[in-house]
Each structure stands twice: as C-alpha cells, then as structure tokens.
Design an enzyme around this catalytic site. Structure first.
Site, PDB file in Angstrom:
ATOM      1  N   CYS A 168      17.851  19.153  -1.696  1.00 25.29           N
ATOM      2  CA  CYS A 168      19.099  18.770  -1.688  1.00 25.29           C
ATOM      3  C   CYS A 168      19.492  18.473  -0.122  1.00 25.29           C
ATOM      4  O   CYS A 168      18.905  17.860   0.558  1.00 25.29           O
ATOM      5  CB  CYS A 168      19.984  19.791  -2.632  1.00 25.29           C
ATOM      6  SG  CYS A 168      20.005  21.405  -2.007  1.00 25.29           S
ATOM      7  N   SER A 169      20.647  19.160   0.076  1.00 25.07           N
ATOM      8  CA  SER A 169      21.032  19.117   1.467  1.00 25.07           C
ATOM      9  C   SER A 169      20.571  20.279   2.133  1.00 25.07           C
ATOM     10  O   SER A 169      19.739  20.357   3.016  1.00 25.07           O
ATOM     11  CB  SER A 169      22.440  18.890   1.709  1.00 25.07           C
ATOM     12  OG  SER A 169      22.686  18.917   2.941  1.00 25.07           O
TER      13      SER A 169
END
Length: 690
Positions: A607-608
């Site tokens: 994801c991030s």
C-alpha cells in the site's frame, strides 16, 4: 507435586520421566530386534540415530537400518581408508564438505560443488565414500540429528561433463531412504539449462507427496533458506570455510572411534564443537517449539540439572533425581528435543529468485504456516462478535498493538538505508527482510523495505513492502525479478487527499515503456473496473534481455487509514479472488520451469507504508483460505503471526474489525452461514457518540 521413590516430583517432570522410559524401552526393543536377526556391532548410539530418524517407531527404524546396511554393502561403504588414495585425494578436492555453521533452525549444512567433480576421474564408490565419511561425522551431533541436514548442490560454473546422473540418483536415493538423517532441504543452485531434462527424471525418485517441494535456486535465493552468515562466499555468503580444518576434525573423530568400532565406520557420539549449536535470532527462533514430547521447556530439578541428557553408548541409570547418563556424550539434547522426521517430512526446497538472509518462519514447514490454534467456525465467530461488540473487538486489537516489536531493525536504520524508507517510523524487521543481490560490492545495495510473510500452508507466500519511492523503483523491480514474483497487488492510489502515497513505478498507459535501474517495464494492456485496475506488464532484464510477464492489480477504493467504502467487503473479496486466479494462471504458465510450492512464487503486496491495507489484505487471504480448507478461521492469531514478520501490520482498529466482518460476509457468500445478523454490534459505540 507427586511423591515417587521418596522424592517430590512435579507432574511435568513425571511426564518427561515416563517418556524417557518409553525412549529407553524403544532403544532396548530396537537393539533386541537386531540381536534376534544376528546383527553385530550395533551400539546404543546407532540405535538412537535410527530411532530419531523415524520418530521412535521401532519397526520403521529397523526398516531404515536394513536399507542403510544394504546401501552400504551395495556401494562399498563398509570400510573406509581416508588416509590413503583414492579416498584421501577425493576428500582433499573439497567437492563435498560440511560447513562449520547451521541454518536458522539448527540444521547442519552440506555442500557438493559440481564443478569439482569429474566422473571420468573418480568412481561412484570413492565419491560416495567421501560423502558418507563426512556425513557420519556430522551426524554424531545430536543437534544435527534433531534439526536435520541441508544439502546444497552447487552447479555454479559446472558443465555437462561435471554431471553424473547415476551418481546423483544414488545420492538422492540414499539420503531420502537409506541414511539415518532428516534431509530437511536440498537446494540445487544455479542449475544450467541442460539440467532441466535430467532434473525432471530425478524428481520422479522423490515421493509424489514431496515433489512440490523440489526447487532449483539461484545463488542469491539461498538466503531465504540459509542465513548469509552461514554460507560460503562463493554462494553469496560471508563465510570462509576451512575444509582442511574440517578434514582434520573428521580424522580425529575417525581415529578416536576406530579402535572400538567394526568396519571402520564412525558410529558413536563424540564431544564436538566443529558445528556449534544454533543460537536464537531476535527472539524469533525458539528451539523448544519443535518439541514432540512436550510443548513446554524441559524443567530442571532442584539441583538445576536437566532431567535428561542422552549419551552415546552409556550405561543408563534411572534415578529420577536427575535421570542422566553415567558417561559418554555431554551434549545439549533435552527430553523435549526427541523430534526427528521420516522421509515424509523431507523438505526438498529450491526456488527462483533472491531471498532473505534469515528465514521468515524458521522451523516451520509449509503445513504449519497459516494454521495453528483451534480456530473457530463462522457460527462461533458470529456469536463471539455479538458478545464482544465493536468496542470489545477494538479493545482486543489495542491489546495486540500495545505489544512491542519482537525483532530488530538494524539494517533499516543504517545511514545508507534510511533514505530508502518512505516513512521513518515504518521499518522492516531484520529477521524476515528480503535481501536483494549486492551490486558493485556495496553492502547497502541489498536493502529494500520489504519482508517475507507466510501464507496459509505456504512459507514466504507474500512479500510485504512499502509503496516504491522514485529512488527505489529500480530496487523494487530488481526484487520482483529476483524473487520470481509474477503478481503485484497494490491497495493504494498514487495520490490520496492531495498527498503522494506511492510513486508511479509502472507505465500508466498502454504501450508505454519505462526503464528503472537495470529493468524495463512495458504496459501491454489495461483492464478497468469500478473498484480496481489491472495492468499486464512485461518486465525485461536489460543485462540478459530475458523477459517475464507480471500481473499488476491496483485496488482503487480503499482509503488510507481506513477500510473499503462503507465497510462493504464484497468488492474486496471479489478482488482477492481475482488475485488468486491471476497467481494460479501465472503458476500454470510456468509449467516445469517452476518446481517450488504449488501456489507459485511470492506475491508482492503493498500500500503506502506496507502495513495497514497490506496487512488487512493478507489477513483476509489467509483466513478465507483456511476457512475454505478447514471450515474454521482465526483472525486474531493470523494478525499476530503477520505482525511477527512485518511489524505493525493492521494499522488501525477499523481494519481489524473489518477483517472479522469481511470473513463473516465471505462465510455467507460461500454457504458457511445462512446469514450474519450483527444487530447491536455497534450499539455501545453509537451510545458513546450520542
């Protein structure tokens, strides 16, 4: 506490005493059985080795002994002359050696270097004698008997003239069923193209149940199975093994045991420090966790001594305070360590790509991963959620989150690596980190913020990583290439709420091409959906012009620090099914080129930060997989295991709650529950908000 023979003994000690007596009885029965057949020169030490190799099943241990003796006679392995040619010269070639190190689980490491073997210059008998002579010494260690043996077949720079198919068949046949050792792994390193055909045939000699575990690896991949500190430099490690010192150790063992042994075969235990016991790493490896006799650490009596040690050929005494031998081996095997394996537990592992220096789940087999615990049925889960309510579930998560990390982050904190981390407070564990191959002899070039995480009954099924930074695009694609990954899952958008969450590390339009480091990435096709975007990528290694197709799935409706819109799980579950199909197709397309786990190479998920949405995705995958296979699941246990390999996974309470609700929705969708009425689940939260 229980009184026995005038002494106060705890129930735990009594259990171990009873099992020790079973152990002694099995040893006596094994020896009696052999005596009845007229076998001679069989010591207690030999009996223990064969019993350990077959989990103290006397009948199977006796069968193994018969096969072992038949193999020795057939191949001329009954009497060695290690100080005279041709065996002396064979040993000095160093083509086969035992390293003075162990893998993360305590297994001894044997290395056969193929380019040093010339079939026309040495006989099978001499080569096999060289192997068995050294293996006999290595197997004197109870640590090795318990933890097993890793066999590395190094084909680096070897030619067809170095390969001897018949010899390879003999070695494999002997190790898998005619030698008293747990063959934990066989790692075939840097196998050339011409090896593909004979490798297919060799696999037929392994039981069908085990063929999925047969792999071939490149040198950088070895780190996933053996720590680099335990590997020699020619295999990408840090070790400078001294083969001459090892041969001297073998000479001493041979000389010390020859006087009292028949046929010149080393078969007794000696006090040996050549291969020291494995040490715990970062608090992750617990040697007692593999205990067959009891799951708890072996207790000590009032005088501080262990209840049991095992000697080589002692006159056993049965004084329970403490039970111990009167002479012989003074090793460290405790009662709880009577745990060896038969050929069904053979772990022949080879893979495709560069792997980490520490095992992500040391000591666990594929079958042990992702399960554990009794689990609960969907109906039990529904009842528990009714009982806990959202507030209770959040409290459960907070208790998990409050625990400190159970590993170190030394590599992530090195000055040369700090800039490679997207967030200063989201680092990757040392013990499960993915190592890249080093470039230009730069030690820091092996770092990427990524960790291996086990899946359901699959070790290292996933690679959890952060959203790539522009400066790490090349590292990211190098990792994908070296790991052989064919599927990338992205659960973030590149920009969210006006902030950059991930770099655009792949071309966003069809036909576009981008170069990052030594790799070119071309987007061949794009599929759009309301909830996700699928990009079909072509990854090219510019150094070799080799190409590989990669499936890239981006879920676009999952907010940062949150859960999918409205908490609806169906779109995420639909995306999860899509990912599984993509991985299955990619695995099928590999065909015989892939000989690893049946589910294929690791799936890269990010994801991030690589902990919140990434951890949620992994939890759903593992829990739904277990539910489909066993009819039960364990969200809490799964989250706890993921966090042991990727720190801080599942970042928010809502994500933890979502995993439970999504699992119920999955259960209803697939007929495990008729309905999942959660009326009242949020009542305490709503009352508080009012």
């Amino acid at each position: 506490m229980i009184w026995t023979d005038g002494k106060l003994v705890s129930e735990m000690e009594l259990v171990i005493i009873r099992r020790l007596l079973i152990f002694l009885q099995a040893t006596k029965e094994f020896l009696d059985t052999l005596n009845d057949t007229g076998a001679a020169c069989v010591s207690r030490a030999i009996a223990i080795k064969f019993l350990l190799a077959r989990k103290f099943d006397v009948a199977r241990a006796h069968s193994l002994w018969r096969q072992h003796e038949a193999t020795r006679r057939r191949e001329g392995l009954t009497k060695f002359e290690p100080f005279e040619d041709p065996l002396k010269s064979e040993l000095q070639t160093g083509k086969f050696t035992i390293l003075p190190t162990r893998d993360a689980t305590g297994a001894a490491i044997a290395v056969f270097t193929a380019n040093k073997h010339f079939p026309t210059q040495t006989s099978h008998q001499t080569t096999l004698q060289g192997l068995v002579y050294q293996l006999d010494v290595a197997l004197q260690s109870i640590e090795t008997q318990r933890a097993g043996l890793v066999f590395i077949y190094d084909m680096t720079d070897s030619k067809y003239t170095n390969f001897d198919y018949e010899l390879s068949q003999k070695i494999l046949t002997m190790l898998k069923g005619g030698y008293p050792a747990k063959l934990k792994k066989v790692l075939i390193v840097t196998a050339p193209l011409w090896f593909k055909a004979p490798f297919r045939i060799l696999r037929l000699f392994v039981r069908e149940k085990l063929r999925e575990r047969v792999h071939t690896v490149s040198a950088p991949q070895l780190g996933a199975h053996v720590p680099r500190a335990s590997l020699p430099r020619q295999l990408g490690g840090q070790l400078e093994p001294d083969h001459a010192a090892w041969l001297e150790h073998c000479r001493n063992c041979y000389t010390n045991n020859l006087v009292s042994k028949c046929d010149g075969v080393i078969d007794d235990y000696v006090i040996s420090n050549h291969i020291p016991p494995v040490k715990q790493q970062n608090g992750i490896i617990n040697e007692d966790s593999e205990c067959d006799m009891t799951s708890d650490r072996v207790p000590r009596l009032d005088n501080g001594s262990d209840i049991m040690h095992i000697s080589g050929d002692p006159a056993y005494t049965c004084d329970p305070s403490p039970l111990r031998h009167t002479h012989g081996y003074n090793g460290d095997m405790k009662a709880g360590h009577i745990n060896s394996a038969d050929e069904d537990d053979l772990d022949l592992i080879t893979a495709r790509g560069t792997w980490s220096s520490g095992e992500a789940s040391p000591g666990l087999s594929d079958e042990e991963c992702g399960g554990g615990g009794a689990g609960e049925t969907p109906a039990a889960l529904l009842a528990r959620l009714h009982s806990l309510g959202r507030r209770g579930l959040v409290a459960e998560y907070e208790e998990i989150r409050a625990r400190p990390p159970n590993g170190t982050f030394h590599h992530a904190k090195l000055p040369s690596n700090l800039a490679k981390n997207r967030y200063t407070d989201v680092l990757c564990y040392d013990h499960s980190r993915v190592l890249l191959s080093q470039e230009d002899d730069d030690p820091s070039s092996d770092y990427i913020n990524a960790n291996y995480v086990d899946g359901y009954k699959q070790r290292n099924a996933f690679i959890c990583t952060q959203g790539p930074l522009p400066k790490t695009f090349g590292d990211f694609w190098r990792m994908v290439w070296e790991q052989g990954s064919l599927v990338v899952v992205m659960t973030t958008r590149t920009v969210e709420r006006g902030r950059v969450k991930c770099g655009q590390y792949w071309p966003a339009t069809e036909g576009a091409r981008a170069v990052h480091g030594g790799f070119a990435v071309t987007t061949e096709a794009i599929e759009l959906d309301d909830d996700y975007v699928v990009s079909h990528l072509l990854l090219t290694d510019l150094r070799t012009e080799q190409r590989r197709r990669v499936w890239h799935g981006q879920y676009t409706r999952w907010p940062d620090y949150g859960v999918p819109g409205g908490g609806r799980a169906q779109p995420v579950l639909r995306f999860l099914a899509l990912v599984r199909r993509a991985q299955h197709r990619a695995r099928q397309e590999l065909g015989d080129a892939w000989a690893g786990h049946s589910r294929g190479p690791p799936i890269v998920v990010h994801c991030s930060a690589g902990i919140g949405r990434t951890g949620t995705f992994l939890t759903l995958d593992m829990c739904t997989s277990r539910l489909a296979a066993e009819g039960v699941s364990d969200v809490r246990g799964t989250v706890e295991r993921i966090r042991q390999q990727r720190a801080h996974s599942i970042q928010m309470p809502d994500q933890y709650v979502f995993c439970h609700l999504a699992l119920l929705e999955y259960a209803v969708m697939h007929g495990y529950l008729e309905s999942a009425d959660l009326t009242g689940f949020d009542e305490d939260v709503e009352e508080e908000s009012e």
